[in-house]
Design a protein around this motif. Structure first.
Motif, short mmCIF file in Angstrom:
data_model
loop_
_atom_site.label_atom_id
_atom_site.label_comp_id
_atom_site.label_asym_id
_atom_site.label_seq_id
_atom_site.Cartn_x
_atom_site.Cartn_y
_atom_site.Cartn_z
N ALA A 185 2.03 5.05 1.25
CA ALA A 185 2.09 5.80 2.51
C ALA A 185 2.98 7.02 2.32
CB ALA A 185 2.62 4.94 3.64
N HIS B 200 1.40 8.46 7.17
CA HIS B 200 0.06 8.85 6.76
C HIS B 200 -0.42 7.92 5.65
CE1 HIS B 200 0.67 12.89 8.73
NE2 HIS B 200 1.91 12.52 8.51
N SER B 201 -1.68 7.52 5.73
CA SER B 201 -2.22 6.60 4.72
C SER B 201 -2.56 7.31 3.41
CB SER B 201 -3.48 5.91 5.26
OG SER B 201 -4.51 6.85 5.52
N HIS C 9 7.76 1.41 5.37
CA HIS C 9 6.60 0.98 6.16
C HIS C 9 6.24 -0.44 5.75
CE1 HIS C 9 3.24 1.45 3.10
NE2 HIS C 9 4.23 2.05 2.48
N GLU C 10 5.29 -1.03 6.48
CA GLU C 10 4.83 -2.40 6.24
C GLU C 10 5.89 -3.43 6.61
OE1 GLU C 10 3.07 -3.26 2.46
OE2 GLU C 10 1.40 -1.88 2.77
N SER D 211 0.85 -1.19 0.00
CA SER D 211 0.00 0.00 0.00
C SER D 211 0.89 1.24 0.00
CB SER D 211 -0.91 0.01 1.23
OG SER D 211 -0.14 -0.01 2.42
N TRP E 115 -3.18 8.01 10.46
CA TRP E 115 -1.86 8.63 10.54
C TRP E 115 -1.35 8.57 11.97
CZ3 TRP E 115 -1.11 13.07 13.58
CH2 TRP E 115 -2.27 13.73 14.00
#
Length: 344
Positions: free
Chosen positions: A14, A126-127, A147-148, A12, A302
Motif C-alpha cells: 500500500a 492507495h492499493s 495498514h492492515e 499486501s 484508495w
C-alpha cells in the motif's frame, strides 16, 4: 501511541500520499437539479471558473442522484495552498453566488462544502502507485506499512500523536429535521473534529470477468452501505453520505466511483468500519471477489480521510432541498440563514 502490532508485516502493498504542502483545500461544488431544471449554464460557468488564475491544481467531476430524485452535478476541486484558493475565490465569476448581499438563485440548487485541511490532519491509503486518485494527481506517493490493522487510519494522521479528535456530540443526538431551504441560503457551522472520508474504486484496468464481478457483487453492497449510513445517522454517526459516479470533465463516463461521507468524528468512522454489519458486508464482498480471482485483481482502491475544526470548514446551501448535505442537522449545529431571502 501507535496501534500497530509488534513486528507488523502487511500481507499486501500500500502507498500513502506524502504531504509536502502545509495546507490542502478540498472543495465540493454542487449543482442540484430536478426535472425541468437546466443546470448546463451553471456547469459551464464552474468549469470556466476553474481555469481562472489561482484555480485548483486538480478537479474531479461526479454525478449523484439523491433520495429526493434530484441530480447533483458535483465538482471536487483541490488547491495545494490556502492563499491560492482565497485569491481565486475572491475573483472568481462564481463568487457572486455566495455574496452576502446577493439574492439566492431560484431556478437551480447550489451548494459548496470547502475544507481547509492542515497537512497533519489528513491521511490517504492507495492499493497501488496510481497517480490519478485525488491528491495523488499532484502529490507523491510513498510505500507504507501502516495498514492492515485496526487503528492504522488514525496512526496515519500525524496529529493523532497529540490530539484525540474527540467530539462533544453523541451519535444518538443525530435526529434529522426538515428545513425549509428552497429560496434560501443557509450556512452550517459543524462541531470540531468532524471527519470526512472519500473512499474510491477504479475498475478501468480490470478484465471483463473481474469487472463483472465488481459491478455485480461488490458495487451493490457499496451503494447499499452508503445509503444505510445516510439513513441511520443516530446508529452510525454519519452526517452525510453520497455514492457518486465519476466523470471526465467533458461529462464522459469513467469506470470510477466513490463514497463521500461526513461523520461526527474519526471514532465514529472507525466504529462503523470495524464492527457495523453494513461495512462488514462490504468487506466480505471484496474478500469474496479476491477469492474468485485468486487474489490477483486490478481493481484500484484508495481513500482520503481528514479531521477538521469548525473554522476550517464552509458548508453552504442555496435553494437546495432539505436533505442536502448537513441541512438536516441545523437543529444540532449552529446555522446562519442569510437575511435577504424571500419573505424577509
Amino acid at each position: 501511541m501507535t496501534a500497530m502490532p509488534l513486528n507488523h508485516e502487511p500481507k499486501s502493498n500500500a502507498w500513502t500520499a506524502d504531504f509536502t504542502i502545509d495546507c490542502l483545500v478540498f472543495a465540493q461544488f454542487g449543482i442540484q437539479a430536478k426535472n425541468g431544471m437546466n443546470p448546463e449554464k451553471y456547469m459551464e460557468q464552474f468549469l470556466q471558473a476553474f481555469t481562472n488564475p489561482n484555480g485548483p491544481v486538480h478537479v474531479d467531476r461526479a454525478i449523484h442522484q439523491d433520495i429526493d430524485e434530484y441530480v447533483n452535478h458535483i465538482f471536487l476541486a483541490y488547491w495545494d495552498n490556502k492563499e491560492s484558493f482565497e485569491n481565486w475565490n475572491s475573483t472568481s465569476p462564481i463568487a457572486k453566488y455566495w455574496d452576502e448581499s446577493a439574492a439566492p438563485v431560484e431556478e437551480i440548487g447550489l451548494w459548496r462544502e470547502i475544507l481547509f485541511i492542515p497537512n497533519d490532519h489528513i491521511e490517504t491509503l492507495h492499493s497501488g502507485e496510481n497517480y490519478d486518485s485525488g491528491v495523488s494527481n499532484f502529490l507523491p506517493l510513498t510505500y507504507t506499512k501502516v495498514h492492515e490493522y485496526w487503528g492504522s487510519m488514525r496512526d496515519r494522521l500525524k496529529a493523532s500523536r497529540l490530539e484525540s479528535f474527540e467530539t462533544e456530540y453523541d451519535k444518538e443526538m443525530l435526529e434529522p429535521v426538515h428545513v425549509e431551504s428552497i429560496g434560501k441560503r443557509i450556512r452550517i457551522y459543524p462541531s470540531d473534529n468532524i471527519c470526512l472520508i472519500r473512499t474510491a474504486q477504479n475498475w478501468s484496468q480490470c478484465s471483463n470477468e473481474e469487472r463483472n464481478t465488481y459491478l455485480e457483487l461488490v458495487e451493490p453492497t457499496l451503494k447499499e452501505g452508503a445509503e444505510y449510513i445516510r439513513q441511520n445517522p443516530s446508529e452510525t454517526g454519519c452526517l452525510s453520505s453520497k455514492f457518486v459516479y465519476e466523470l471526465a470533465l467533458n461529462g464522459d463516463s469513467l469506470d470510477k466511483s466513490c463514497t463521500i461521507a461526513y461523520f461526527l468524528s474519526l471514532a465514529h468512522l472507525e466504529e462503523w468500519a470495524k464492527s457495523h454489519p453494513s461495512h462488514l458486508k462490504i468487506y466480505h464482498t471484496f474478500f469474496e471477489m479476491l477469492q474468485m480471482h485468486n487474489y490477483a485483481t486490478e481493481l484500484a482502491l484508495w481513500h482520503e480521510v481528514s479531521v477538521l475544526k469548525t473554522d476550517q470548514a464552509i458548508f453552504e446551501y442555496m435553494n437546495c432541498h432539505s436533505s442536502t448535505g448537513l441541512l438536516k442537522f441545523t437543529n444540532l449545529f449552529d446555522a446562519k440563514v442569510y437575511p435577504h431571502m424571500k419573505g424577509n
